[in-house]
Design a protein around this motif. Structure first.
Motif, short mmCIF file in Angstrom:
data_model
loop_
_atom_site.label_atom_id
_atom_site.label_comp_id
_atom_site.label_asym_id
_atom_site.label_seq_id
_atom_site.Cartn_x
_atom_site.Cartn_y
_atom_site.Cartn_z
N GLU A 15 1.83 12.09 -9.84
CA GLU A 15 1.23 13.42 -9.70
C GLU A 15 2.30 14.51 -9.77
OE1 GLU A 15 -0.98 13.28 -6.08
OE2 GLU A 15 -2.57 12.05 -6.96
N THR A 16 3.44 14.27 -9.16
CA THR A 16 4.54 15.23 -9.19
C THR A 16 5.04 15.44 -10.62
OG1 THR A 16 5.21 14.62 -6.96
CG2 THR A 16 6.85 15.74 -8.31
N ALA A 17 5.17 14.35 -11.36
CA ALA A 17 5.62 14.46 -12.76
C ALA A 17 4.62 15.27 -13.58
CB ALA A 17 5.80 13.07 -13.36
N LYS A 18 3.33 15.08 -13.34
CA LYS A 18 2.30 15.82 -14.06
C LYS A 18 2.38 17.31 -13.74
CE LYS A 18 -2.65 16.04 -14.82
NZ LYS A 18 -3.44 16.94 -14.05
N ILE A 19 2.51 17.63 -12.47
CA ILE A 19 2.61 19.04 -12.06
C ILE A 19 3.86 19.68 -12.64
CG2 ILE A 19 3.02 20.53 -10.06
CD1 ILE A 19 1.14 18.63 -8.50
N ASN A 20 4.97 18.96 -12.64
CA ASN A 20 6.21 19.52 -13.19
C ASN A 20 6.09 19.76 -14.69
OD1 ASN A 20 7.54 19.62 -10.77
ND2 ASN A 20 8.46 17.61 -10.99
N SER A 21 5.43 18.86 -15.42
CA SER A 21 5.27 19.06 -16.86
C SER A 21 4.35 20.25 -17.14
CB SER A 21 4.75 17.80 -17.53
OG SER A 21 3.42 17.53 -17.14
N GLU A 22 3.31 20.42 -16.33
CA GLU A 22 2.44 21.57 -16.50
C GLU A 22 3.16 22.87 -16.15
OE1 GLU A 22 -0.90 20.66 -14.05
OE2 GLU A 22 -1.72 19.21 -15.48
N ALA A 23 4.02 22.83 -15.17
CA ALA A 23 4.74 24.03 -14.75
C ALA A 23 5.69 24.52 -15.84
CB ALA A 23 5.52 23.75 -13.46
N ARG A 24 6.18 23.62 -16.68
CA ARG A 24 7.07 24.05 -17.77
C ARG A 24 6.30 24.85 -18.82
NH1 ARG A 24 9.89 18.93 -17.01
NH2 ARG A 24 8.30 17.90 -18.24
N LYS A 35 0.84 -1.20 0.00
CA LYS A 35 0.00 0.00 0.00
C LYS A 35 0.88 1.26 0.00
CE LYS A 35 -3.68 2.32 2.49
NZ LYS A 35 -4.54 2.36 3.68
N VAL A 36 1.93 1.26 0.81
CA VAL A 36 2.84 2.40 0.87
C VAL A 36 3.53 2.59 -0.48
CG1 VAL A 36 4.97 3.26 1.91
CG2 VAL A 36 3.17 2.30 3.35
N ARG A 37 3.95 1.49 -1.09
CA ARG A 37 4.60 1.58 -2.41
C ARG A 37 3.64 2.12 -3.45
NH1 ARG A 37 7.84 -4.13 -2.26
NH2 ARG A 37 9.61 -3.37 -1.06
N ALA A 38 2.37 1.72 -3.40
CA ALA A 38 1.38 2.22 -4.34
C ALA A 38 1.15 3.72 -4.14
CB ALA A 38 0.07 1.47 -4.18
N GLU A 39 1.10 4.16 -2.90
CA GLU A 39 0.92 5.59 -2.62
C GLU A 39 2.12 6.40 -3.10
OE1 GLU A 39 0.02 6.13 1.51
OE2 GLU A 39 -1.80 4.92 1.39
N ILE A 40 3.31 5.87 -2.92
CA ILE A 40 4.52 6.55 -3.39
C ILE A 40 4.49 6.67 -4.91
CG2 ILE A 40 7.02 6.32 -3.64
CD1 ILE A 40 7.03 5.15 -0.79
N GLY A 41 4.10 5.59 -5.58
CA GLY A 41 4.00 5.63 -7.05
C GLY A 41 2.99 6.66 -7.51
N LYS A 42 1.86 6.75 -6.82
CA LYS A 42 0.84 7.74 -7.17
C LYS A 42 1.36 9.16 -6.99
CE LYS A 42 -3.77 9.30 -5.94
NZ LYS A 42 -4.82 9.26 -4.94
N LEU A 43 2.04 9.39 -5.87
CA LEU A 43 2.60 10.72 -5.62
C LEU A 43 3.66 11.09 -6.66
CD1 LEU A 43 2.90 10.70 -1.74
CD2 LEU A 43 1.35 12.08 -3.12
N MET A 44 4.47 10.13 -7.05
CA MET A 44 5.49 10.40 -8.07
C MET A 44 4.85 10.75 -9.41
SD MET A 44 8.37 7.55 -7.09
CE MET A 44 9.35 7.89 -8.51
#
Length: 52
Positions: free
Chosen positions: A19-28, A8-17
């Protein structure tokens, strides 16, 4: 930790990663979109004033 909790923790980490990649691509792209909007507003104002 049990294996289920660890998974469960690994799945949450993957989800957060993801989401972070999506936000970073939008920020560019955000500065380009904001600049284009500002430019369009300036052109519209100039046309409204009849300068062009």
């Amino acid at each position: 930790m049990t294996p289920d909790e660890l998974e469960k923790v690994r799945a949450e980490i993957g989800k957060l990663m993801a989401e972070t990649a999506k936000i970073n691509s939008e920020a560019r792209w955000y500065p380009f979109v904001a600049t284009a909007g500002l430019f369009a507003a300036a052109v519209g104002f100039v046309k409204l004033m009849g300068i062009l």
